[in-house]
Design an enzyme around this catalytic site. Structure first.
Site, short mmCIF file in Angstrom:
data_model
loop_
_atom_site.label_atom_id
_atom_site.label_comp_id
_atom_site.label_asym_id
_atom_site.label_seq_id
_atom_site.Cartn_x
_atom_site.Cartn_y
_atom_site.Cartn_z
N TYR A 108 86.03 110.44 87.44
CA TYR A 108 85.74 110.84 88.69
C TYR A 108 84.78 112.29 88.77
O TYR A 108 85.25 113.19 87.97
CB TYR A 108 86.77 111.21 89.76
CG TYR A 108 87.70 109.64 89.80
CD1 TYR A 108 87.14 108.67 90.68
CD2 TYR A 108 89.16 109.89 89.63
CE1 TYR A 108 87.79 107.69 91.08
CE2 TYR A 108 89.94 108.70 90.00
CZ TYR A 108 89.05 107.59 90.61
OH TYR A 108 89.84 106.35 90.93
N ARG A 137 84.17 114.12 91.86
CA ARG A 137 84.42 114.06 93.46
C ARG A 137 85.14 115.23 93.94
O ARG A 137 85.32 115.20 95.19
CB ARG A 137 85.15 112.52 93.99
CG ARG A 137 86.48 112.83 93.15
CD ARG A 137 87.16 111.40 93.24
NE ARG A 137 87.39 110.51 94.52
CZ ARG A 137 87.65 109.43 94.86
NH1 ARG A 137 88.22 108.81 93.78
NH2 ARG A 137 88.09 109.15 95.94
N ARG A 159 96.20 105.95 91.76
CA ARG A 159 95.12 106.42 90.97
C ARG A 159 95.64 107.65 89.96
O ARG A 159 95.49 108.81 90.90
CB ARG A 159 93.72 106.63 91.40
CG ARG A 159 93.05 105.38 92.08
CD ARG A 159 92.62 104.43 90.98
NE ARG A 159 91.92 103.28 91.86
CZ ARG A 159 92.60 102.24 92.01
NH1 ARG A 159 93.71 101.98 91.85
NH2 ARG A 159 91.57 101.19 92.63
N LYS A 196 100.09 91.91 93.78
CA LYS A 196 99.01 91.58 92.73
C LYS A 196 99.40 91.73 91.40
O LYS A 196 99.79 92.53 90.86
CB LYS A 196 97.74 92.41 92.96
CG LYS A 196 97.00 92.47 94.22
CD LYS A 196 95.89 93.67 94.40
CE LYS A 196 96.51 95.27 94.41
NZ LYS A 196 95.72 96.17 94.75
N GLY A 203 90.77 94.27 93.19
CA GLY A 203 91.90 94.38 94.18
C GLY A 203 91.63 94.53 95.66
O GLY A 203 92.13 93.91 96.59
N ASP A 204 90.52 95.27 95.84
CA ASP A 204 90.06 95.51 97.04
C ASP A 204 89.59 94.23 97.92
O ASP A 204 89.71 94.10 98.96
CB ASP A 204 88.98 96.59 97.42
CG ASP A 204 89.25 97.84 96.52
OD1 ASP A 204 90.34 98.18 96.82
OD2 ASP A 204 88.58 98.47 95.84
N ASP A 225 81.36 96.59 92.81
CA ASP A 225 82.90 96.44 93.10
C ASP A 225 82.87 95.36 94.30
O ASP A 225 83.71 94.80 94.82
CB ASP A 225 83.50 97.59 93.81
CG ASP A 225 83.82 98.77 92.85
OD1 ASP A 225 83.24 98.65 91.80
OD2 ASP A 225 84.59 99.53 93.19
O1 KDG Z 1 89.45 99.85 93.51
C1 KDG Z 1 88.14 100.25 93.12
C2 KDG Z 1 87.98 101.71 93.44
O2 KDG Z 1 89.02 102.40 92.69
C3 KDG Z 1 86.74 102.28 93.44
O3 KDG Z 1 85.71 101.86 94.11
C4 KDG Z 1 86.76 103.96 93.21
O4 KDG Z 1 87.70 104.25 95.27
C5 KDG Z 1 87.63 104.27 94.29
C6 KDG Z 1 88.80 105.33 93.54
O5 KDG Z 1 88.81 106.35 94.20
O6 KDG Z 1 89.26 104.93 92.79
#
Ligand code: KDG
Length: 309
Positions: free
Chosen positions: A105, A107, A165, A224, A255-256, A292
């Site tokens: 990331y 971000r 995450r 899942k 997963g989304d 994605d």
């Molecule tokens: O589920 C996929 C997401 O993990 C990816 O698009 C990035 O949103 C995201 C993240 O914060 O991990």
């Protein structure tokens, strides 16, 4: 038509064109991603209306996100432009575990992380059938987490994907507390997996997980199991759909897709077993490509896969 509002950060994804460690990758392919944006696209493909509540940078990537999501049929009228930059992440594929991807990331301080309760329009939240968010939005900033709390307090119905995450949390105890806090506010449909459930409840086994989540007020659990498939539980009902064996290009976003397809169908009154089957088929297609959400099927294409395999 079912109408959902989703709160989260859309991101620009730079996906490695070749497999292996990112330090040797020369070329990257740009996609629009972000868990809740992916969720909205999947829900729209299955007939829902989805409004994404978010912030993006007032920059080229922010305009890219908004134009792309508008083109995919997502309602972008609740996305604000902010003077911080649009968040970015890179995807490393098939390394160090073949068949899996790793996200890096870039971000911190992004426009998306500046989402706050002022962005949550009460009239929108009262008008929609359900509000969706994820553990990612809880992790990106205190203000984004407060935005989720505000929306969940007003919402008629709620759906939540734990999506823990670890790279976004100082430690997993913080994640556990934040997810439990949302569950206590009332979650009708919970989407999660054994890894996240181990963090939240200290258990992995599907039946035990549902028993414990049910005690916390969850009505429907979509569990899942990755390459094994997925379970859905509601009261005494329980269904399992094995995953399809497909060539894996990049599992990011699968997963989304499962969450968005399942939620759109469930909210429109579909049978749980049917919603689970279409959700598993949709996520199978997503793993076959980079990006994605480009391979999230519509109903007709999901049916073609269900008939073929
Ligand atoms: O589920 C996929 C997401 O993990 C990816 O698009 C990035 O949103 C995201 C993240 O914060 O991990």
């Amino acid at each position: 038509m079912t109408w959902i509002a989703a709160l989260g950060e859309p991101l620009i994804e730079l996906n490695a064109l070749t497999r292996g460690p990112l330090r040797y990758v020369q070329f990257f392919e740009k996609h629009v991603a972000g868990s809740e944006a992916n969720f909205c696209i999947a829900a729209v493909m299955f007939g829902a209306r989805c409004s994404l509540v978010a912030r993006v940078g007032d920059d080229e990537f922010g305009r890219n996100v908004v134009e792309y999501l508008r083109g995919r049929g997502v309602d972008v009228s609740h996305i604000k432009f902010d003077n911080a930059p649009t968040g970015v992440f890179f995807v490393q594929r098939h390394y160090p575990v073949p068949g899996r991807s790793v996200m890096f990331y870039y971000r911190r301080g992004s426009a998306g992380s500046r989402l706050s309760p002022v962005d949550v329009d009460e009239a929108l939240i009262k008008a929609v059938d359900a509000v969706h968010s994820t553990g990612i939005t809880l992790a990106i900033s205190d203000s984004a987490r407060e935005a989720v709390h505000k929306a969940f307090e007003i919402a008629k119905r709620t759906t939540f994907d734990t999506n823990i995450r670890p790279a976004l949390w100082r430690n997993l105890e913080e994640a556990r507390v934040a997810v439990l806090d949302v569950l206590r506010r009332g979650v009708e449909v919970l989407i999660t997996d054994p890894d996240d459930t181990e963090v939240v409840l200290g258990v992995r086994e599907p039946e035990e997980a549902y028993r414990r989540y049910r005690e916390l007020g969850v009505e429907v659990l979509l569990y899942k199991m990755g390459a094994r498939g997925a379970y859905v539980f509601r009261g005494d009902e329980k269904y399992f759909k094995p995953a399809y064996s497909v060539p894996v290009e990049d599992p990011t976003g699968a997963g989304d897709a499962m969450a968005g397809v399942f939620t759109a169908m469930y909210l429109s009154g579909a049978e749980l077993e049917k919603a689970l089957a279409y959700a598993v088929a949709s996520s199978a297609l997503v793993v076959t490509v980079r990006g994605d959400n480009e391979a999230v099927p519509d109903v007709k294409d999901a049916e073609a896969l269900l008939r073929a395999l």
